[in-house]
Write an enzyme that holds these catalytic residues in place. Structure first.
Site, mmCIF file in Angstrom:
data_model
loop_
_atom_site.group_PDB
_atom_site.id
_atom_site.type_symbol
_atom_site.label_atom_id
_atom_site.label_comp_id
_atom_site.label_asym_id
_atom_site.label_seq_id
_atom_site.Cartn_x
_atom_site.Cartn_y
_atom_site.Cartn_z
ATOM 1 C CB ALA A 108 -0.908 -0.001 1.222
ATOM 2 N N GLY B 261 -0.207 -5.475 0.256
ATOM 3 C CA GLY B 261 -1.254 -5.497 -0.752
ATOM 4 C C GLY B 261 -0.822 -6.164 -2.034
ATOM 5 C CD GLU C 84 -3.617 -8.034 1.831
ATOM 6 O OE1 GLU C 84 -4.455 -8.277 2.715
ATOM 7 O OE2 GLU C 84 -3.152 -6.892 1.624
ATOM 8 C CD GLU D 18 -0.041 -6.427 5.294
ATOM 9 O OE1 GLU D 18 -0.528 -6.356 4.154
ATOM 10 O OE2 GLU D 18 0.608 -7.428 5.703
#
Length: 255
Positions: free
Chosen positions: A61, A106, A109, A129
């Site tokens: 992110a 991300g 993911e 994270e």
């Protein structure tokens, strides 16, 4: 635009394009959802490649953007974040991730949203994270545990550590490791081969597996049964069986 959709030979490449690290800011997330839905609708897209370029898939992110958000802002945004990734998982066509360089947070993911993952031999994947005092928020706690099992997923999520391509392969986090220069080529070849297959049967297979993983065995079997019977009404089924009887297995050509 930070994400592009390029279509050739039945294969749609969803390409992240936000140098230098393809950080997934809000605009990129929204664009990703838009193009995933477009790939779902377009009849000329029969399979999809997720790609971040030769150097990096996506390093995560946009931390500076996230730092400026408070609890209220993230309560509003978190659903849209998950929805953008869910749109990729719901593309009813074969999807392969071509993972180069970093696929972190991300980025990891997003790779998890694919049906198949081909990684460069120098790729590094992870869910870091926890090192920010957070947890994965774009599906990582759910998709990673379903893919590699809860204990292995917890190890990666609890520690935030990165894994190299060889360990990712051992864990089942990726499905194939190839030289970095060949990642996109091999991913595109995988997608192009399936793009020539029976589109509705491939959709049925994907939905049957995915729905089955999210429900109980009896419900999953019902989904499979309904799709199996329904495919007997398709031209592809007629073409496939006729080719098998007349020419032998594996020679059918589908539209």
């Amino acid at each position: 635009m930070t994400v592009h959709l390029e279509v050739a030979e039945g294969v749609g490449t969803i390409r992240l394009d936000r140098p230098p690290m393809n950080a997934l800011d809000v605009a990129t997330q929204d664009r990703l959802k838009e193009l995933a839905e477009q790939a779902t609708r377009r009849e000329d897209v029969r399979a999809v490649v997720l790609y971040g370029g030769e150097k990096v898939f996506a390093a995560g992110a946009d931390i500076k953007e996230m730092q400026a958000m408070d609890h209220t802002a993230m309560v509003v945004r978190s659903r849209a974040l998950q929805d953008s990734f869910t749109a990729v998982t719901r593309i009813p066509k074969p999807v392969v991730a071509a993972v180069t360089g970093y696929a972190l947070g991300g980025g990891c993911e997003l790779a998890l949203c694919a049906d198949y993952r081909i990684a460069a031999d120098n790729a590094k994947l992870g869910q870091p994270e926890i090192l920010l005092g957070l947890i994965p928020g774009a599906g990582g706690t759910q998709r990673l545990s379903r893919l590699i099992g809860p204990s292995r997923a917890k190890d990666l999520i609890f520690t935030g550590r990165m894994v190299r391509a060889d360990e990712a392969l051992t864990l089942g986090l990726v499905d194939r490791v190839v030289p970095a220069a060949e990642v996109y080529e091999q991913a595109h070849a995988w997608a192009a081969k399936l793009a020539q297959g029976p589109a509705l049967a491939l959709r049925a297979a994907k939905e049957s597996v995915d729905v089955g993983l999210e429900t109980d065995l009896e419900t999953g079997l019902a989904v499979e049964r309904n799709w199996f019977a329904g495919l007997f009404a398709t031209e592809d089924r007629e073409r496939g069986m006729r080719s098998f009887v007349e020419e032998g297995p594996g020679k059918a050509k589908f539209l």
